[in-house]
Design a protein around this motif. Structure first.
Motif, PDB file in Angstrom:
ATOM      1  N   ASN A 131       7.057  13.425  -0.995  1.00 48.22           N
ATOM      2  CA  ASN A 131       5.294  13.222  -0.875  1.00 48.22           C
ATOM      3  C   ASN A 131       5.241  12.303  -1.782  1.00 48.22           C
ATOM      4  OD1 ASN A 131       4.722  14.455   1.597  1.00 48.22           O
ATOM      5  ND2 ASN A 131       4.743  16.483   0.363  1.00 48.22           N
ATOM      6  N   ALA A 132       5.802  12.435  -3.286  1.00 46.04           N
ATOM      7  CA  ALA A 132       5.407  11.338  -4.277  1.00 46.04           C
ATOM      8  C   ALA A 132       5.935  10.070  -4.047  1.00 46.04           C
ATOM      9  CB  ALA A 132       6.190  12.164  -5.432  1.00 46.04           C
ATOM     10  N   ASP A 133       6.983   9.997  -3.430  1.00 47.43           N
ATOM     11  CA  ASP A 133       7.517   8.545  -3.121  1.00 47.43           C
ATOM     12  C   ASP A 133       6.692   7.997  -2.053  1.00 47.43           C
ATOM     13  OD1 ASP A 133      10.077   9.242  -4.747  1.00 47.43           O
ATOM     14  OD2 ASP A 133      10.901  10.045  -2.995  1.00 47.43           O
ATOM     15  N   TRP A 134       6.218   8.812  -1.081  1.00 47.86           N
ATOM     16  CA  TRP A 134       5.352   8.259  -0.114  1.00 47.86           C
ATOM     17  C   TRP A 134       3.906   7.692  -0.757  1.00 47.86           C
ATOM     18  CZ3 TRP A 134       6.310   6.005   4.298  1.00 47.86           C
ATOM     19  CH2 TRP A 134       5.131   5.737   5.268  1.00 47.86           C
ATOM     20  N   LYS A 135       3.467   8.714  -1.559  1.00 49.87           N
ATOM     21  CA  LYS A 135       2.104   8.075  -2.191  1.00 49.87           C
ATOM     22  C   LYS A 135       2.258   6.894  -2.842  1.00 49.87           C
ATOM     23  CE  LYS A 135      -1.370  10.184  -5.346  1.00 49.87           C
ATOM     24  NZ  LYS A 135      -1.879  11.378  -5.972  1.00 49.87           N
ATOM     25  N   GLN A 140      -2.303  -0.580   5.388  1.00 43.26           N
ATOM     26  CA  GLN A 140      -1.604  -0.917   6.274  1.00 43.26           C
ATOM     27  C   GLN A 140      -0.891  -0.048   7.268  1.00 43.26           C
ATOM     28  OE1 GLN A 140       1.015  -4.112   4.607  1.00 43.26           O
ATOM     29  NE2 GLN A 140      -0.265  -4.383   2.793  1.00 43.26           N
ATOM     30  N   PHE A 141      -0.707   1.263   6.789  1.00 47.84           N
ATOM     31  CA  PHE A 141       0.007   2.263   7.553  1.00 47.84           C
ATOM     32  C   PHE A 141      -0.829   3.369   7.856  1.00 47.84           C
ATOM     33  CE2 PHE A 141       3.171  -0.148   5.513  1.00 47.84           C
ATOM     34  CZ  PHE A 141       4.133  -0.648   6.550  1.00 47.84           C
ATOM     35  N   ALA A 142      -0.908   3.873   9.125  1.00 46.32           N
ATOM     36  CA  ALA A 142      -1.817   4.943   9.595  1.00 46.32           C
ATOM     37  C   ALA A 142      -1.301   6.276   8.989  1.00 46.32           C
ATOM     38  CB  ALA A 142      -1.799   5.114  10.982  1.00 46.32           C
ATOM     39  N   ALA A 143      -0.027   6.307   8.634  1.00 47.15           N
ATOM     40  CA  ALA A 143       0.318   7.481   8.079  1.00 47.15           C
ATOM     41  C   ALA A 143      -0.150   7.658   6.584  1.00 47.15           C
ATOM     42  CB  ALA A 143       2.027   7.572   7.759  1.00 47.15           C
ATOM     43  N   CYS A 144      -0.924   6.537   6.064  1.00 46.31           N
ATOM     44  CA  CYS A 144      -1.351   6.805   4.534  1.00 46.31           C
ATOM     45  C   CYS A 144      -2.634   7.144   4.668  1.00 46.31           C
ATOM     46  CB  CYS A 144      -1.174   5.286   4.010  1.00 46.31           C
ATOM     47  SG  CYS A 144       0.310   4.769   3.596  1.00 46.31           S
ATOM     48  N   LEU A 145      -3.194   7.167   5.850  1.00 44.87           N
ATOM     49  CA  LEU A 145      -4.615   7.547   5.912  1.00 44.87           C
ATOM     50  C   LEU A 145      -5.015   9.019   5.922  1.00 44.87           C
ATOM     51  CD1 LEU A 145      -5.758   5.096   8.960  1.00 44.87           C
ATOM     52  CD2 LEU A 145      -5.983   4.899   6.357  1.00 44.87           C
ATOM     53  N   HIS A 146      -3.814   9.617   5.964  1.00 47.42           N
ATOM     54  CA  HIS A 146      -3.840  11.316   6.000  1.00 47.42           C
ATOM     55  C   HIS A 146      -2.839  11.740   4.881  1.00 47.42           C
ATOM     56  CE1 HIS A 146      -6.401  11.079   9.527  1.00 47.42           C
ATOM     57  NE2 HIS A 146      -5.447  10.250  10.016  1.00 47.42           N
ATOM     58  N   PRO A 147      -2.900  11.167   3.587  1.00 44.81           N
ATOM     59  CA  PRO A 147      -1.938  11.673   2.514  1.00 44.81           C
ATOM     60  C   PRO A 147      -1.688  12.991   2.602  1.00 44.81           C
ATOM     61  CG  PRO A 147      -4.230  11.142   1.698  1.00 44.81           C
ATOM     62  CD  PRO A 147      -4.500  10.806   3.176  1.00 44.81           C
ATOM     63  N   ALA A 148      -0.532  13.533   2.328  1.00 45.76           N
ATOM     64  CA  ALA A 148      -0.189  14.952   2.105  1.00 45.76           C
ATOM     65  C   ALA A 148      -0.930  15.523   1.118  1.00 45.76           C
ATOM     66  CB  ALA A 148       1.272  14.923   2.033  1.00 45.76           C
ATOM     67  N   THR A 149      -1.179  16.788   1.206  1.00 50.55           N
ATOM     68  CA  THR A 149      -2.046  17.514   0.169  1.00 50.55           C
ATOM     69  C   THR A 149      -0.882  18.600  -0.404  1.00 50.55           C
ATOM     70  OG1 THR A 149      -2.698  19.050   1.755  1.00 50.55           O
ATOM     71  CG2 THR A 149      -4.400  17.370   1.057  1.00 50.55           C
ATOM     72  N   SER A 150       0.223  18.672  -0.033  1.00 53.82           N
ATOM     73  CA  SER A 150       1.201  19.615  -0.500  1.00 53.82           C
ATOM     74  C   SER A 150       1.962  18.995  -1.586  1.00 53.82           C
ATOM     75  CB  SER A 150       2.117  19.844   0.620  1.00 53.82           C
ATOM     76  OG  SER A 150       2.657  18.661   1.475  1.00 53.82           O
ATOM     77  N   ASP A 151       2.836  19.904  -1.955  1.00 54.62           N
ATOM     78  CA  ASP A 151       3.753  19.461  -3.338  1.00 54.62           C
ATOM     79  C   ASP A 151       4.525  18.131  -3.283  1.00 54.62           C
ATOM     80  OD1 ASP A 151       5.983  19.598  -5.301  1.00 54.62           O
ATOM     81  OD2 ASP A 151       5.160  21.676  -5.272  1.00 54.62           O
ATOM     82  N   PRO A 152       4.057  17.424  -4.342  1.00 55.50           N
ATOM     83  CA  PRO A 152       4.880  16.103  -4.520  1.00 55.50           C
ATOM     84  C   PRO A 152       6.480  16.172  -4.332  1.00 55.50           C
ATOM     85  CG  PRO A 152       3.985  16.781  -6.280  1.00 55.50           C
ATOM     86  CD  PRO A 152       3.568  17.822  -5.433  1.00 55.50           C
ATOM     87  N   GLY A 153       6.972  17.293  -4.370  1.00 51.58           N
ATOM     88  CA  GLY A 153       8.320  17.500  -4.292  1.00 51.58           C
ATOM     89  C   GLY A 153       9.023  17.784  -2.941  1.00 51.58           C
ATOM     90  N   LEU A 154       7.895  17.901  -1.963  1.00 50.53           N
ATOM     91  CA  LEU A 154       8.331  18.098  -0.583  1.00 50.53           C
ATOM     92  C   LEU A 154       8.626  16.934   0.070  1.00 50.53           C
ATOM     93  CD1 LEU A 154       5.508  20.966   0.369  1.00 50.53           C
ATOM     94  CD2 LEU A 154       8.155  21.214  -0.080  1.00 50.53           C
TER      95      LEU A 154
END
Length: 296
Positions: free
Chosen positions: A113-117, A126-140
């Motif tokens: 998640n941290a890498d993706w953020k 630019q990416f739909a997956a970025c519109l709903h950022p993960a709220t879980s642990d950055p290490g997941l």
């Protein structure tokens, strides 16, 4: 000894010059980390075997020489290979036949998640997956990403998604191809994250790890590859209805043997689907010369 796509001649003298150039720079970079030191020592050992053996340059020596150059070149790629494992002389057993691949690096861990953020911060809107950022642990491990989401992330780092063959080669990495798991041939649900309710921090399960530290290949999240389903042919661009090969089990699945694969539509988003990246080591002389010039 080295790939020459344009058919240009490439002599033994050309090869030794290339090795000497790569070796000189690798010598300086080898002390940057224990991993680079190991790569450099392996390269030196292989090259010494060729240089000191004398006699005819037979087929066996040519293979050794090529591997030496690959290790030297891998040492030069340190800027992009942090937390990656080097797969030298990769091969994979498909239906009893051994297929050899070019060397590559592969992420030791699934993209988090941290890498993706960080990726989303550099590609706003630019990416739909970025519109709903993960709220879980950055290490997941990051999930709910489509094939093209994952491919775009890899490209942003100058990398690729692994082919199905690369993924399998990395998973075995000197293991007997008859074995089903990194720890052996016995199914052990407790050895990895399967049959559970959600992903765990990457690298948590020590048994689900190869000898060179590639983690979570059996469980945690399933992983995209860049290989289309075999029925569509290896070069077809994904389109609606075209499946992509996915490797490994997710937390919600039972354990899957390293040889197992399945297919998912390229636009799939799922709680148990993530990815990792590879970086291929150049083998053609011109690309190696360009790398040497850039690094030096």
């Amino acid at each position: 000894l080295a790939a020459t796509p344009d058919g240009a001649s490439f002599t033994w003298q050309d090869f030794t010059v290339l090795v000497d150039q790569a070796s000189a720079i690798a010598t300086k970079k080898s002390g940057e980390s224990p991993e680079l030191t190991d790569l450099y020592r392996k390269a030196q050992d292989l090259w010494s075997q060729v240089r000191d053996s004398g006699g005819t340059l037979d087929a066996e020596k040519q293979v050794t020489a090529r591997h030496a150059l690959q290790y030297f070149v891998a040492t030069l790629m340190s800027a992009q290979t942090q937390d990656m494992a080097f797969i030298a002389d990769p091969q994979v057993n498909v239906n009893g036949a051994v297929h050899r691949l070019e060397p590559f690096f592969i992420d030791k861990h699934e993209v988090t998640n941290a890498d993706w953020k960080r990726f989303c911060a550099g590609t706003p809107g630019q990416f739909a997956a970025c519109l709903h950022p993960a709220t879980s642990d950055p290490g997941l491990p990051v999930t709910f990403v489509t094939f093209f989401d994952a491919e775009a992330f890899a490209a942003s780092r100058g990398k690729l998604l692994p082919s199905s063959e690369q993924w399998t080669s990395a998973a075995y990495n000197a293991l007997d191809h008859s074995l089903g798991f990194p720890w052996g041939d016995d199914e052990k649900a407790e050895a990895t994250n399967v049959n559970s309710e959600g992903p765990t921090l990457v690298g948590t399960h020590e048994l689900d790890m190869t000898k060179n530290g590639i983690a979570d290949l059996v469980g945690n999240v399933a992983e995209w590859t860049r290989t289309p389903a075999s029925t569509y042919g290896a070069t077809r661009t994904p389109d609606f209805g075209v499946g992509m090969v996915v490797r490994g089990a997710s937390f919600a699945d039972p354990p899957m043997r390293l040889t197992e694969e399945r297919t998912m539509d390229f636009y799939t988003r799922a709680a148990g689907l993530g990815f990792r990246c590879v970086l291929e080591v150049p083998t053609d002389p011109e690309t190696i010369r360009t790398l040497i010039s850039r690094v030096s």
